[in-house]
Scaffold this motif. Structure first.
Motif, PDB file in Angstrom:
ATOM      1  N   VAL A 163       8.521 -10.023  68.261  1.00  0.00           N
ATOM      2  CA  VAL A 163       9.699 -11.255  67.570  1.00  0.00           C
ATOM      3  C   VAL A 163      10.886 -11.171  69.137  1.00  0.00           C
ATOM      4  O   VAL A 163      11.351 -12.149  69.757  1.00  0.00           O
ATOM      5  CB  VAL A 163      10.425 -11.757  66.346  1.00  0.00           C
ATOM      6  CG1 VAL A 163      11.439 -12.805  66.068  1.00  0.00           C
ATOM      7  CG2 VAL A 163       9.616 -12.087  65.678  1.00  0.00           C
ATOM      8  N   GLU A 164      11.527 -10.219  69.109  1.00  0.00           N
ATOM      9  CA  GLU A 164      12.778  -9.963  70.051  1.00  0.00           C
ATOM     10  C   GLU A 164      12.687 -10.197  71.346  1.00  0.00           C
ATOM     11  O   GLU A 164      12.736 -10.561  72.139  1.00  0.00           O
ATOM     12  CB  GLU A 164      13.532  -8.849  69.520  1.00  0.00           C
ATOM     13  CG  GLU A 164      14.736  -8.404  70.454  1.00  0.00           C
ATOM     14  CD  GLU A 164      16.034  -7.341  69.893  1.00  0.00           C
ATOM     15  OE1 GLU A 164      16.822  -7.515  70.572  1.00  0.00           O
ATOM     16  OE2 GLU A 164      15.572  -6.773  69.417  1.00  0.00           O
ATOM     17  N   ALA A 211      17.820  -8.973  58.616  1.00  0.00           N
ATOM     18  CA  ALA A 211      18.545  -7.994  59.868  1.00  0.00           C
ATOM     19  C   ALA A 211      19.458  -8.777  60.362  1.00  0.00           C
ATOM     20  O   ALA A 211      20.333  -7.762  60.293  1.00  0.00           O
ATOM     21  CB  ALA A 211      17.288  -7.611  60.836  1.00  0.00           C
ATOM     22  N   GLU A 265       8.774  -7.165  64.202  1.00  0.00           N
ATOM     23  CA  GLU A 265       9.861  -7.494  64.482  1.00  0.00           C
ATOM     24  C   GLU A 265      10.682  -6.933  66.089  1.00  0.00           C
ATOM     25  O   GLU A 265      10.968  -7.889  67.079  1.00  0.00           O
ATOM     26  CB  GLU A 265      11.140  -7.155  63.889  1.00  0.00           C
ATOM     27  CG  GLU A 265      10.645  -7.539  62.136  1.00  0.00           C
ATOM     28  CD  GLU A 265      11.743  -6.476  61.378  1.00  0.00           C
ATOM     29  OE1 GLU A 265      12.980  -6.567  61.308  1.00  0.00           O
ATOM     30  OE2 GLU A 265      11.142  -5.571  60.200  1.00  0.00           O
ATOM     31  N   VAL A 291       7.400 -11.335  58.485  1.00  0.00           N
ATOM     32  CA  VAL A 291       8.370 -10.873  59.918  1.00  0.00           C
ATOM     33  C   VAL A 291       8.959 -11.437  59.405  1.00  0.00           C
ATOM     34  O   VAL A 291      10.882 -10.757  59.783  1.00  0.00           O
ATOM     35  CB  VAL A 291       7.200 -11.250  60.332  1.00  0.00           C
ATOM     36  CG1 VAL A 291       8.579 -10.168  61.611  1.00  0.00           C
ATOM     37  CG2 VAL A 291       5.913  -9.694  60.718  1.00  0.00           C
ATOM     38  N   MET A 292       9.513 -12.758  59.479  1.00  0.00           N
ATOM     39  CA  MET A 292      10.719 -13.809  60.255  1.00  0.00           C
ATOM     40  C   MET A 292      11.598 -13.182  58.518  1.00  0.00           C
ATOM     41  O   MET A 292      12.800 -13.650  58.423  1.00  0.00           O
ATOM     42  CB  MET A 292       9.935 -15.419  59.909  1.00  0.00           C
ATOM     43  CG  MET A 292       9.833 -15.241  61.143  1.00  0.00           C
ATOM     44  SD  MET A 292       9.538 -14.522  62.624  1.00  0.00           S
ATOM     45  CE  MET A 292      11.521 -15.478  62.633  1.00  0.00           C
ATOM     46  N   TRP A 348      18.628 -15.823  65.920  1.00  0.00           N
ATOM     47  CA  TRP A 348      17.997 -16.847  67.609  1.00  0.00           C
ATOM     48  C   TRP A 348      17.954 -18.072  66.482  1.00  0.00           C
ATOM     49  O   TRP A 348      17.369 -18.849  67.186  1.00  0.00           O
ATOM     50  CB  TRP A 348      17.221 -15.430  67.185  1.00  0.00           C
ATOM     51  CG  TRP A 348      17.164 -14.447  67.923  1.00  0.00           C
ATOM     52  CD1 TRP A 348      18.225 -14.220  69.067  1.00  0.00           C
ATOM     53  CD2 TRP A 348      16.822 -12.981  67.565  1.00  0.00           C
ATOM     54  NE1 TRP A 348      17.971 -12.771  68.751  1.00  0.00           N
ATOM     55  CE2 TRP A 348      17.072 -12.466  68.921  1.00  0.00           C
ATOM     56  CE3 TRP A 348      15.674 -13.268  66.516  1.00  0.00           C
ATOM     57  CZ2 TRP A 348      16.605 -10.985  68.093  1.00  0.00           C
ATOM     58  CZ3 TRP A 348      15.123 -11.496  67.088  1.00  0.00           C
ATOM     59  CH2 TRP A 348      15.764 -10.789  67.198  1.00  0.00           C
ATOM     60  N   GLN A 362      20.218 -17.153  56.962  1.00  0.00           N
ATOM     61  CA  GLN A 362      19.146 -18.161  56.831  1.00  0.00           C
ATOM     62  C   GLN A 362      19.340 -19.040  56.460  1.00  0.00           C
ATOM     63  O   GLN A 362      18.475 -18.996  55.140  1.00  0.00           O
ATOM     64  CB  GLN A 362      18.068 -17.034  57.811  1.00  0.00           C
ATOM     65  CG  GLN A 362      17.556 -17.826  58.585  1.00  0.00           C
ATOM     66  CD  GLN A 362      17.690 -18.118  60.458  1.00  0.00           C
ATOM     67  OE1 GLN A 362      18.017 -17.434  60.630  1.00  0.00           O
ATOM     68  NE2 GLN A 362      18.397 -19.763  60.426  1.00  0.00           N
ATOM     69  N   SER A 414       7.912  -3.157  61.607  1.00  0.00           N
ATOM     70  CA  SER A 414       9.349  -3.276  62.683  1.00  0.00           C
ATOM     71  C   SER A 414       8.554  -3.727  63.926  1.00  0.00           C
ATOM     72  O   SER A 414       9.758  -3.883  64.270  1.00  0.00           O
ATOM     73  CB  SER A 414      10.264  -1.488  62.192  1.00  0.00           C
ATOM     74  OG  SER A 414       8.985  -1.196  62.704  1.00  0.00           O
ATOM     75  N   ARG A 463      12.338 -10.377  57.222  1.00  0.00           N
ATOM     76  CA  ARG A 463      12.637  -9.445  57.404  1.00  0.00           C
ATOM     77  C   ARG A 463      13.713  -9.432  58.789  1.00  0.00           C
ATOM     78  O   ARG A 463      14.713  -8.912  58.868  1.00  0.00           O
ATOM     79  CB  ARG A 463      11.625  -8.052  57.860  1.00  0.00           C
ATOM     80  CG  ARG A 463      11.160  -8.039  56.981  1.00  0.00           C
ATOM     81  CD  ARG A 463       9.575  -6.720  57.469  1.00  0.00           C
ATOM     82  NE  ARG A 463      10.293  -5.920  57.688  1.00  0.00           N
ATOM     83  CZ  ARG A 463      10.111  -4.509  57.624  1.00  0.00           C
ATOM     84  NH1 ARG A 463       9.914  -3.952  56.086  1.00  0.00           N
ATOM     85  NH2 ARG A 463      10.319  -4.027  58.275  1.00  0.00           N
ATOM     86  N   VAL A 464      13.109 -10.700  60.006  1.00  0.00           N
ATOM     87  CA  VAL A 464      14.333 -10.620  60.996  1.00  0.00           C
ATOM     88  C   VAL A 464      15.057 -11.218  60.628  1.00  0.00           C
ATOM     89  O   VAL A 464      16.751 -10.985  60.528  1.00  0.00           O
ATOM     90  CB  VAL A 464      13.728 -11.576  61.833  1.00  0.00           C
ATOM     91  CG1 VAL A 464      14.941 -12.138  62.990  1.00  0.00           C
ATOM     92  CG2 VAL A 464      11.985 -11.103  62.497  1.00  0.00           C
ATOM     93  N   LYS A 466      19.560 -11.519  62.159  1.00  0.00           N
ATOM     94  CA  LYS A 466      19.120 -11.549  63.783  1.00  0.00           C
ATOM     95  C   LYS A 466      19.364 -13.551  63.275  1.00  0.00           C
ATOM     96  O   LYS A 466      18.635 -13.968  62.693  1.00  0.00           O
ATOM     97  CB  LYS A 466      17.683 -11.316  64.091  1.00  0.00           C
ATOM     98  CG  LYS A 466      17.663 -10.289  63.907  1.00  0.00           C
ATOM     99  CD  LYS A 466      18.659  -9.872  65.189  1.00  0.00           C
ATOM    100  CE  LYS A 466      18.206  -7.976  65.446  1.00  0.00           C
ATOM    101  NZ  LYS A 466      18.969  -7.067  65.877  1.00  0.00           N
TER     102      LYS A 466
END
Length: 279
Positions: free
Chosen positions: A67-68, A101, A64, A94-95, A105, A213, A61, A97-98, A103
């Motif tokens: 990334v944010e 979640a 993450e 990681v992406m 972006w 996504q 995390s 998981r993003v 996100k």
């Protein structure tokens, strides 16, 4: 000015921004602006431990959070939209998981050999239990059993698991010879423990189905670092995803021979709006 959008590049474990100068050039040639960071614990980002060779995180995390912070402080204020993500190996994990979640972006993500799982029984219950016990007994900052202090990507070319391109391998190794502080060595127990937990989470039957996504996952046919079969299985259950296996390629597809890289970029161009295929 005049860019068709921004591609944000997220590297794998043990990599650095400098290793991706060729990839950045390839993206700029396609009309994109490019933004990139070094993950915490590698490249020229800060280390959590005194020994710079030890990449260490308490939890995935934390990546993450990286990334944010990157998106909110750099990408959104300073980079032209729309935004796309290009991630390799650990960066791909990681992406995922993003995206899981919620996100959003990035309009689309392209993942190169994402770390969905490792080959064979490397992430078995016994392996995960050993790492957890070692971490609970205060050994989180130690190298994993069998690991050592040699920097990733600096071993002799023959027998390496990363690429079949000797010239690009030598180019990348020269980076770490010139500046060893760019590199890291074998995984620490803490990193491996949290990485194994993340990969175990990907095995949940509904994990890929919960991702909305649009994602293109590209796997290497001769990958011995991450599991190509696991990537294919995960991608099969994505609602808005596709996948491609590049036969003969080793793990680092973007650092491979041109005959493999060409296949990668052809798929990228067909998937990401604004590239040559859409003009």
């Amino acid at each position: 000015s005049g860019r068709r959008g921004t591609v944000c590049v997220f590297s794998g474990r043990g990599e650095c921004i400098e290793k991706y100068f060729e990839t950045v050039r390839d993206l700029r040639d396609r009309g994109f602006a490019v933004a990139m960071i070094d993950w915490r614990g590698q490249g020229h980002s800060a280390r959590a431990l005194r020994d710079f060779r030890k990449g260490y995180v308490r939890s995935f995390s934390e990546f993450e959070i990286d990334v944010e912070a990157f998106v909110q402080q750099i990408v959104l204020p300073d980079c032209p939209p729309p935004y796309f993500a290009l991630a390799h190996s650990m960066g791909g994990a990681v992406m995922l998981r993003v995206a899981h979640a919620g996100k959003r972006w990035f309009d689309r993500m392209v993942l190169s050999a994402p770390m969905v799982d490792l080959p064979g029984s490397r992430t078995s219950f016994a392996a995960r239990a050993l790492l957890r016990v070692m971490r609970l007994t205060g050994q989180g900052g130690n190298y994993v059993p069998g690991g050592g202090a040699s920097l990733v990507g600096t071993a002799p070319f023959n027998g390496n698991q990363l690429t079949s391109d000797a010239l690009r391998y030598a180019r990348n190794a020269a980076l770490y010879q010139e500046d060893p502080t760019l590199g890291i060595a074998s995984p620490t127990v803490a990193w491996a423990d949290t990485a194994f937990a993340a990969m175990h989470g990907f095995r949940a039957p509904d994990y890929p189905a919960r991702i909305r996504q649009p994602i293109l996952m590209m796997a290497a046919g001769n990958d011995t670092v991450v599991s190509t079969a696991a990537i294919e299985e995960f991608a099969y259950h994505l609602r808005g995803g596709a996948h491609l296996v590049i036969p003969g390629a080793h793990h680092e597809i973007l650092q491979e021979q041109d005959r493999f890289r060409g296949q990668f970029w052809a798929a990228f161009d067909a998937f990401v709006p604004g590239t040559a295929a859409f003009t």
